[in-house]
Design a protein around this motif. Sequence first.
Motif, PDB file in Angstrom:
ATOM      1  N   LEU A   1      43.494  -4.538  39.437  1.00 55.77           N
ATOM      2  CA  LEU A   1      43.702  -4.932  40.779  1.00 55.77           C
ATOM      3  C   LEU A   1      43.136  -3.965  41.783  1.00 55.77           C
ATOM      4  CD1 LEU A   1      47.569  -5.403  40.006  1.00 55.77           C
ATOM      5  CD2 LEU A   1      45.822  -7.314  39.829  1.00 55.77           C
ATOM      6  N   THR A   2      42.664  -4.384  42.675  1.00 58.65           N
ATOM      7  CA  THR A   2      41.795  -3.575  43.605  1.00 58.65           C
ATOM      8  C   THR A   2      42.510  -3.506  45.096  1.00 58.65           C
ATOM      9  OG1 THR A   2      40.268  -5.280  43.790  1.00 58.65           O
ATOM     10  CG2 THR A   2      39.688  -3.471  42.474  1.00 58.65           C
ATOM     11  N   LYS A   3      43.043  -4.826  45.337  1.00 59.39           N
ATOM     12  CA  LYS A   3      43.525  -4.744  46.574  1.00 59.39           C
ATOM     13  C   LYS A   3      45.293  -4.660  46.831  1.00 59.39           C
ATOM     14  CE  LYS A   3      40.627  -8.686  48.037  1.00 59.39           C
ATOM     15  NZ  LYS A   3      40.040  -9.221  46.586  1.00 59.39           N
ATOM     16  N   GLN A   4      45.489  -3.859  47.869  1.00 59.01           N
ATOM     17  CA  GLN A   4      46.827  -3.599  48.108  1.00 59.01           C
ATOM     18  C   GLN A   4      47.925  -4.870  47.866  1.00 59.01           C
ATOM     19  OE1 GLN A   4      48.206  -0.124  48.460  1.00 59.01           O
ATOM     20  NE2 GLN A   4      46.413  -0.132  47.466  1.00 59.01           N
ATOM     21  N   GLU A   5      47.474  -5.880  48.236  1.00 59.38           N
ATOM     22  CA  GLU A   5      48.380  -7.191  48.042  1.00 59.38           C
ATOM     23  C   GLU A   5      48.560  -7.623  46.751  1.00 59.38           C
ATOM     24  OE1 GLU A   5      45.440  -7.086  50.212  1.00 59.38           O
ATOM     25  OE2 GLU A   5      46.799  -6.559  51.964  1.00 59.38           O
ATOM     26  N   GLU A   6      47.620  -7.292  46.080  1.00 58.46           N
ATOM     27  CA  GLU A   6      47.364  -7.640  44.597  1.00 58.46           C
ATOM     28  C   GLU A   6      48.317  -6.805  43.797  1.00 58.46           C
ATOM     29  OE1 GLU A   6      43.058  -9.382  43.518  1.00 58.46           O
ATOM     30  OE2 GLU A   6      43.610  -6.903  43.500  1.00 58.46           O
ATOM     31  N   ILE A   7      48.576  -5.343  44.213  1.00 64.33           N
ATOM     32  CA  ILE A   7      49.360  -4.593  43.765  1.00 64.33           C
ATOM     33  C   ILE A   7      50.784  -4.515  44.050  1.00 64.33           C
ATOM     34  CG2 ILE A   7      49.722  -1.937  43.705  1.00 64.33           C
ATOM     35  CD1 ILE A   7      46.803  -1.498  43.800  1.00 64.33           C
ATOM     36  N   TRP A   8      51.042  -4.985  45.406  1.00 62.21           N
ATOM     37  CA  TRP A   8      52.496  -5.407  45.769  1.00 62.21           C
ATOM     38  C   TRP A   8      52.986  -6.516  44.918  1.00 62.21           C
ATOM     39  CZ3 TRP A   8      55.584  -9.154  47.795  1.00 62.21           C
ATOM     40  CH2 TRP A   8      56.491  -8.912  48.351  1.00 62.21           C
ATOM     41  N   ASN A   9      51.952  -7.685  44.789  1.00 69.54           N
ATOM     42  CA  ASN A   9      52.477  -9.071  44.301  1.00 69.54           C
ATOM     43  C   ASN A   9      52.772  -8.548  42.848  1.00 69.54           C
ATOM     44  OD1 ASN A   9      52.581 -11.234  45.920  1.00 69.54           O
ATOM     45  ND2 ASN A   9      50.477 -11.031  46.289  1.00 69.54           N
ATOM     46  N   ALA A  10      51.877  -7.568  42.192  1.00 73.97           N
ATOM     47  CA  ALA A  10      52.103  -7.369  40.690  1.00 73.97           C
ATOM     48  C   ALA A  10      53.564  -6.814  40.539  1.00 73.97           C
ATOM     49  CB  ALA A  10      51.065  -6.392  40.147  1.00 73.97           C
ATOM     50  N   ILE A  11      53.915  -5.952  41.600  1.00 70.89           N
ATOM     51  CA  ILE A  11      54.998  -5.478  41.248  1.00 70.89           C
ATOM     52  C   ILE A  11      56.195  -6.356  41.488  1.00 70.89           C
ATOM     53  CG2 ILE A  11      56.935  -3.642  42.201  1.00 70.89           C
ATOM     54  CD1 ILE A  11      54.232  -1.791  42.835  1.00 70.89           C
ATOM     55  N   TYR A  12      56.306  -6.961  42.645  1.00 72.06           N
ATOM     56  CA  TYR A  12      57.202  -8.114  43.089  1.00 72.06           C
ATOM     57  C   TYR A  12      57.238  -9.399  41.942  1.00 72.06           C
ATOM     58  CZ  TYR A  12      59.715 -11.736  45.267  1.00 72.06           C
ATOM     59  OH  TYR A  12      60.385 -12.720  45.390  1.00 72.06           O
ATOM     60  N   LEU A  13      56.171  -9.789  41.350  1.00 68.72           N
ATOM     61  CA  LEU A  13      56.256 -10.731  40.324  1.00 68.72           C
ATOM     62  C   LEU A  13      56.488 -10.436  38.876  1.00 68.72           C
ATOM     63  CD1 LEU A  13      52.919 -12.760  41.700  1.00 68.72           C
ATOM     64  CD2 LEU A  13      55.606 -13.477  41.877  1.00 68.72           C
ATOM     65  N   LEU A  14      56.756  -8.898  38.918  1.00 65.72           N
ATOM     66  CA  LEU A  14      57.076  -8.467  37.338  1.00 65.72           C
ATOM     67  C   LEU A  14      55.651  -8.413  36.435  1.00 65.72           C
ATOM     68  CD1 LEU A  14      59.632  -8.613  38.832  1.00 65.72           C
ATOM     69  CD2 LEU A  14      60.714  -9.129  36.487  1.00 65.72           C
ATOM     70  N   GLN A  15      54.511  -8.479  37.098  1.00 60.18           N
ATOM     71  CA  GLN A  15      53.473  -8.398  36.340  1.00 60.18           C
ATOM     72  C   GLN A  15      53.327  -7.244  35.664  1.00 60.18           C
ATOM     73  OE1 GLN A  15      50.383  -9.383  38.938  1.00 60.18           O
ATOM     74  NE2 GLN A  15      50.314 -11.725  38.267  1.00 60.18           N
ATOM     75  N   VAL A  16      53.807  -5.999  36.440  1.00 62.56           N
ATOM     76  CA  VAL A  16      54.282  -4.658  35.951  1.00 62.56           C
ATOM     77  C   VAL A  16      55.714  -4.424  36.181  1.00 62.56           C
ATOM     78  CG1 VAL A  16      53.444  -3.470  38.101  1.00 62.56           C
ATOM     79  CG2 VAL A  16      53.511  -2.239  35.853  1.00 62.56           C
ATOM     80  N   ARG A  17      56.416  -3.807  35.206  1.00 60.59           N
ATOM     81  CA  ARG A  17      57.812  -3.966  35.451  1.00 60.59           C
ATOM     82  C   ARG A  17      58.460  -2.945  34.673  1.00 60.59           C
ATOM     83  NH1 ARG A  17      59.216  -4.778  31.070  1.00 60.59           N
ATOM     84  NH2 ARG A  17      61.266  -4.260  31.345  1.00 60.59           N
ATOM     85  N   GLY A  18      59.824  -2.708  34.839  1.00 60.72           N
ATOM     86  CA  GLY A  18      60.281  -1.545  34.440  1.00 60.72           C
ATOM     87  C   GLY A  18      60.273  -0.125  35.267  1.00 60.72           C
ATOM     88  N   ALA A  19      61.450   0.335  35.344  1.00 59.37           N
ATOM     89  CA  ALA A  19      61.331   1.293  36.527  1.00 59.37           C
ATOM     90  C   ALA A  19      60.384   2.559  36.454  1.00 59.37           C
ATOM     91  CB  ALA A  19      62.788   2.110  36.568  1.00 59.37           C
ATOM     92  N   PRO A  20      60.067   3.082  35.081  1.00 58.23           N
ATOM     93  CA  PRO A  20      59.166   3.845  35.373  1.00 58.23           C
ATOM     94  C   PRO A  20      57.481   3.416  35.618  1.00 58.23           C
ATOM     95  CG  PRO A  20      60.659   4.554  33.319  1.00 58.23           C
ATOM     96  CD  PRO A  20      60.929   3.199  34.212  1.00 58.23           C
ATOM     97  N   ALA A  21      57.354   2.156  34.914  1.00 58.99           N
ATOM     98  CA  ALA A  21      55.962   1.644  35.073  1.00 58.99           C
ATOM     99  C   ALA A  21      55.764   1.206  36.552  1.00 58.99           C
ATOM    100  CB  ALA A  21      55.814   0.638  34.086  1.00 58.99           C
ATOM    101  N   ILE A  22      56.740   1.054  37.154  1.00 56.33           N
ATOM    102  CA  ILE A  22      56.702   0.561  38.723  1.00 56.33           C
ATOM    103  C   ILE A  22      56.061   1.775  39.494  1.00 56.33           C
ATOM    104  CG2 ILE A  22      57.850  -0.371  40.483  1.00 56.33           C
ATOM    105  CD1 ILE A  22      59.598  -1.994  38.759  1.00 56.33           C
ATOM    106  N   GLY A  23      56.989   2.811  39.040  1.00 54.56           N
ATOM    107  CA  GLY A  23      56.541   4.271  39.891  1.00 54.56           C
ATOM    108  C   GLY A  23      55.007   4.494  39.503  1.00 54.56           C
ATOM    109  N   VAL A  24      54.553   4.414  38.305  1.00 52.42           N
ATOM    110  CA  VAL A  24      53.365   4.976  37.990  1.00 52.42           C
ATOM    111  C   VAL A  24      52.352   4.005  38.819  1.00 52.42           C
ATOM    112  CG1 VAL A  24      51.513   5.034  35.961  1.00 52.42           C
ATOM    113  CG2 VAL A  24      54.121   6.158  35.816  1.00 52.42           C
ATOM    114  N   ALA A  25      52.556   2.752  38.669  1.00 51.16           N
ATOM    115  CA  ALA A  25      51.835   1.693  39.083  1.00 51.16           C
ATOM    116  C   ALA A  25      51.641   1.953  40.756  1.00 51.16           C
ATOM    117  CB  ALA A  25      52.276   0.153  38.970  1.00 51.16           C
ATOM    118  N   ALA A  26      52.846   2.325  41.385  1.00 47.87           N
ATOM    119  CA  ALA A  26      52.724   2.432  42.849  1.00 47.87           C
ATOM    120  C   ALA A  26      52.112   3.835  43.038  1.00 47.87           C
ATOM    121  CB  ALA A  26      54.362   2.561  43.342  1.00 47.87           C
ATOM    122  N   ALA A  27      52.250   4.795  42.249  1.00 47.49           N
ATOM    123  CA  ALA A  27      51.399   5.987  42.602  1.00 47.49           C
ATOM    124  C   ALA A  27      49.836   5.716  42.570  1.00 47.49           C
ATOM    125  CB  ALA A  27      52.005   7.115  41.455  1.00 47.49           C
ATOM    126  N   PHE A  28      49.510   5.072  41.412  1.00 53.05           N
ATOM    127  CA  PHE A  28      48.128   4.848  41.243  1.00 53.05           C
ATOM    128  C   PHE A  28      47.608   3.901  42.795  1.00 53.05           C
ATOM    129  CE2 PHE A  28      48.055   5.359  36.675  1.00 53.05           C
ATOM    130  CZ  PHE A  28      47.633   6.511  36.608  1.00 53.05           C
TER     131      PHE A  28
END
Length: 362
Positions: free
Chosen positions: A38-65
Amino acid sequence: MSEKNIMSYETVALDDDNSALVILNQTKLPAEVEVLHLTKQEEIWNAIYLLQVRGAPAIGVAAAFGVYLAAKGMKADTYEDFYTQFKAAKDYLDSARPTAVNLSWALRRMEQVVLDNAGEPVATIKDLLRRESIAIKDEDVWMCRQIGEYGLSLIKDGDGILTHCNAGQLATSKYGTALAPIHLGRERGMNFRVFTDETRPLLQGARLSAFELFADGVDTTVICDNMASQVMKNGWVQAIFVGCDRVAANGDACNKIGTSGVAILAKYYGIPFYVCGPTSTIDMSIARGEDITIEQRPAEEVTEMWYKKRMAPEGVKVYNPAFDFADNELITAIITEYGVARPPYTESLKEIFRKKQEAQKK
Ligand code: MRU
């Protein structure tokens, strides 16, 4: 499906050369192992919202990246301009999901890097952000391993363990929280019999916990959520391990919907109920569980998803909270990377943070 064992995939990673967040698409598991770049911010936002990446710690790491990648692409001549853009990117990602505190925790930590380096050139701050995002991930691996060690000290070889949702490797950078004792135990040749609640409506237990436990060679049994009582009554469960999305200062532990029911059953049957989570999931600014914002999700997750045809009448009302919280009085212990907190949590959680501060001074 790929031949590679799911345990050898990274849940969330940074591909800096290609300015991409790399995640395993968890909505496709276990049928398909799809890796998303994922390279676009909208894609990253969607990945979190849609639970493509999920679980509290993984969401934190994904958001940091994610916010690092946003910063990397920013064109700014002055610090003020850079910070304004950074703050907007941070707030955007923070809005993807409300309950897991790790999302805002990781983003605040990234923001702190920007604030602490106000006099530095923008290029230097970008580099510091890259380092911080990688540190957040590395620390996550360490925290999970520590939680695994403490959790493992509370059970013995051959025990039956019940878990709810997925607080495993797929929810973190490695090992997981609730499943860390089981994965660590496997590394040491131990065997547990794990019952995983399917976890309606998104089936994280049936799809994800069962998948990763099975891949790790664990004796795994999937049960529907309403079978947990029977399994406990049968005497098959010696301990319950669940993860958490936000723990309040009084020990009330918010986790996937259904967790409070499991905790109530555990109390009835006299089975220890352990909540596993890093200090990044403990929110001392929130006094009690009632004050935690609970995410409400679309009705279709209940009425349509996973079914060939819609299974509830059109127009019927649906209530779909994604989380609930286990009352602190139902929780035997909260297992963190700095030790095992026991009641009264108003005191023991403060002690955990004291230990953390001490360790960070060294
Ligand atoms: O909606 P999800 O799948 O993100 O919910 C996940 C959970 O409830 C987990 O138990 C929690 O985040 C802890 S993950 C180590």
